[in-house]
Write an enzyme that holds these catalytic residues in place. Sequence first.
Site, PDB file in Angstrom:
ATOM      1  N   THR A  67      11.294   3.794  38.510  1.00 17.06           N
ATOM      2  CA  THR A  67      11.251   4.008  39.952  1.00 17.06           C
ATOM      3  C   THR A  67       9.835   4.362  40.386  1.00 17.06           C
ATOM      4  O   THR A  67       8.884   4.325  39.591  1.00 17.06           O
ATOM      5  CB  THR A  67      12.283   5.082  40.368  1.00 17.06           C
ATOM      6  OG1 THR A  67      12.360   5.123  41.792  1.00 17.06           O
ATOM      7  CG2 THR A  67      11.907   6.460  39.835  1.00 17.06           C
ATOM      8  N   LYS A  71       6.923   0.985  39.396  1.00 18.50           N
ATOM      9  CA  LYS A  71       7.655  -0.279  39.313  1.00 18.50           C
ATOM     10  C   LYS A  71       6.742  -1.504  39.168  1.00 18.50           C
ATOM     11  O   LYS A  71       7.152  -2.516  38.585  1.00 18.50           O
ATOM     12  CB  LYS A  71       8.558  -0.436  40.538  1.00 18.50           C
ATOM     13  CG  LYS A  71       9.651   0.614  40.604  1.00 18.50           C
ATOM     14  CD  LYS A  71      10.427   0.547  41.898  1.00 18.50           C
ATOM     15  CE  LYS A  71      11.646  -0.299  41.764  1.00 18.50           C
ATOM     16  NZ  LYS A  71      12.552  -0.188  42.928  1.00 18.50           N
ATOM     17  N   ASP A 107      17.427  -4.909  41.622  1.00 17.80           N
ATOM     18  CA  ASP A 107      17.560  -4.546  43.032  1.00 17.80           C
ATOM     19  C   ASP A 107      18.105  -5.691  43.877  1.00 17.80           C
ATOM     20  O   ASP A 107      19.011  -5.502  44.691  1.00 17.80           O
ATOM     21  CB  ASP A 107      16.215  -4.091  43.602  1.00 17.80           C
ATOM     22  CG  ASP A 107      15.820  -2.702  43.153  1.00 17.80           C
ATOM     23  OD1 ASP A 107      16.733  -1.896  42.845  1.00 17.80           O
ATOM     24  OD2 ASP A 107      14.614  -2.406  43.110  1.00 17.80           O
ATOM     25  N   GLY A 131      10.741  -3.563  57.746  1.00 16.08           N
ATOM     26  CA  GLY A 131       9.886  -3.017  56.706  1.00 16.08           C
ATOM     27  C   GLY A 131       9.277  -4.125  55.864  1.00 16.08           C
ATOM     28  O   GLY A 131       9.843  -5.224  55.752  1.00 16.08           O
ATOM     29  N   ALA A 132       8.098  -3.830  55.275  1.00 18.00           N
ATOM     30  CA  ALA A 132       7.389  -4.843  54.490  1.00 18.00           C
ATOM     31  C   ALA A 132       6.876  -4.268  53.173  1.00 18.00           C
ATOM     32  O   ALA A 132       5.808  -4.649  52.690  1.00 18.00           O
ATOM     33  CB  ALA A 132       6.237  -5.423  55.308  1.00 18.00           C
ATOM     34  N   GLY A 133       7.650  -3.365  52.582  1.00 14.46           N
ATOM     35  CA  GLY A 133       7.287  -2.773  51.299  1.00 14.46           C
ATOM     36  C   GLY A 133       8.005  -3.433  50.142  1.00 14.46           C
ATOM     37  O   GLY A 133       8.572  -4.527  50.270  1.00 14.46           O
ATOM     38  N   GLY A 134       7.999  -2.747  48.998  1.00 17.53           N
ATOM     39  CA  GLY A 134       8.614  -3.299  47.798  1.00 17.53           C
ATOM     40  C   GLY A 134      10.100  -3.547  47.937  1.00 17.53           C
ATOM     41  O   GLY A 134      10.621  -4.551  47.431  1.00 17.53           O
ATOM     42  N   TYR A 228      20.410   5.902  51.352  1.00 17.84           N
ATOM     43  CA  TYR A 228      21.743   6.379  50.936  1.00 17.84           C
ATOM     44  C   TYR A 228      21.892   7.892  51.041  1.00 17.84           C
ATOM     45  O   TYR A 228      22.960   8.432  50.759  1.00 17.84           O
ATOM     46  CB  TYR A 228      22.071   5.923  49.509  1.00 17.84           C
ATOM     47  CG  TYR A 228      21.107   6.393  48.448  1.00 17.84           C
ATOM     48  CD1 TYR A 228      21.230   7.656  47.874  1.00 17.84           C
ATOM     49  CD2 TYR A 228      20.065   5.579  48.030  1.00 17.84           C
ATOM     50  CE1 TYR A 228      20.344   8.092  46.913  1.00 17.84           C
ATOM     51  CE2 TYR A 228      19.174   6.006  47.065  1.00 17.84           C
ATOM     52  CZ  TYR A 228      19.319   7.265  46.506  1.00 17.84           C
ATOM     53  OH  TYR A 228      18.438   7.692  45.550  1.00 17.84           O
ATOM     54  N   GLN A 256      23.003  -1.954  41.559  1.00 15.80           N
ATOM     55  CA  GLN A 256      21.812  -2.180  40.726  1.00 15.80           C
ATOM     56  C   GLN A 256      21.906  -1.344  39.450  1.00 15.80           C
ATOM     57  O   GLN A 256      21.467  -1.782  38.386  1.00 15.80           O
ATOM     58  CB  GLN A 256      20.524  -1.893  41.507  1.00 15.80           C
ATOM     59  CG  GLN A 256      20.308  -0.475  41.986  1.00 15.80           C
ATOM     60  CD  GLN A 256      19.724   0.450  40.952  1.00 15.80           C
ATOM     61  OE1 GLN A 256      19.117  -0.002  39.980  1.00 15.80           O
ATOM     62  NE2 GLN A 256      19.915   1.750  41.133  1.00 15.80           N
TER      63      GLN A 256
END
Length: 283
Positions: A67, A71, A107, A131-134, A228, A256
């Site tokens: 995590t 990653k 994921d 959003g534009a992250g991982g 979550y 996942q």
Amino acid sequence: MNITAKTQKVGLLGWPLSHSLSPAMHNAAFAASGLDFVYLPLPTPPEALAHAVAGLRALGFVGVNVTIPHKVTIMEYLDEIDISAKLVGAVNTLVIKENRLIGYNTDANGYISSLRLAGVDIEGKQAVILGAGGAARAIVAGFIGNDIAAVTIGARDKTKADGMARLFTGNTPVSGVAWDKSDFARALSQADIIVNTTPLGMYPNTASQPPVPWEQLKPAAVVSDLVYNPLNTEFMAEATRRGHKTIGGAGMLVEQGALAYSLWTGQDAPREIMQQTLIMGLK
């Protein structure tokens, strides 16, 4: 739990790990299945990652979850990277087999599984990703791999959204827009599913949510949130108030994790036990 020298070891590499629910979720699953496995939190600062990876091999670990913030960085220490991780550009699950370190990413498929379990079909549909992250990259990869018609990535910074969109060069149209532009509202008005991949609304900042002009959405649009904790975010609560079907982030976390469990053990995961343990921990 009786841990011996024969107990198979897995765990979680990250920094920090103080609030992770993965150890409880996986250990409950191993116990329910009668497997002699133990899942250990392995808090690893970035400067110690190379040593930690070498230690996994030396100590006979079966694998680990990976995590934040490791990653992407961990990929340079692996012997093989599965196509699932190459598509997402990150590893969240490591399997150690015959002394080889193999990186996977569960994921994308975990998220798609959570949608299917909720009765949501994405084939031929249009999606907007917030959003534009991982996390966004994983969701886009999952959508494209399951025949979505088109994806729009919305972010505060259009440059980031465009950069993410350019990573996907196949036949599925993927575009980037800024949250404060009319193109964003137009994409939302055509979307069949809207997914929040940002941390907005996550504990302890539970009052925040993405800037969605709700009146633009189709009544049948599905609203999904990867957050979550809490189980029901303000974003989901607002969507429910407006009559939309909602899907929270707990399902993806379980799915996942279940896929990682299967990679390590070769068995199907006891998903109900994992979900019950997760929800109990969040409450």
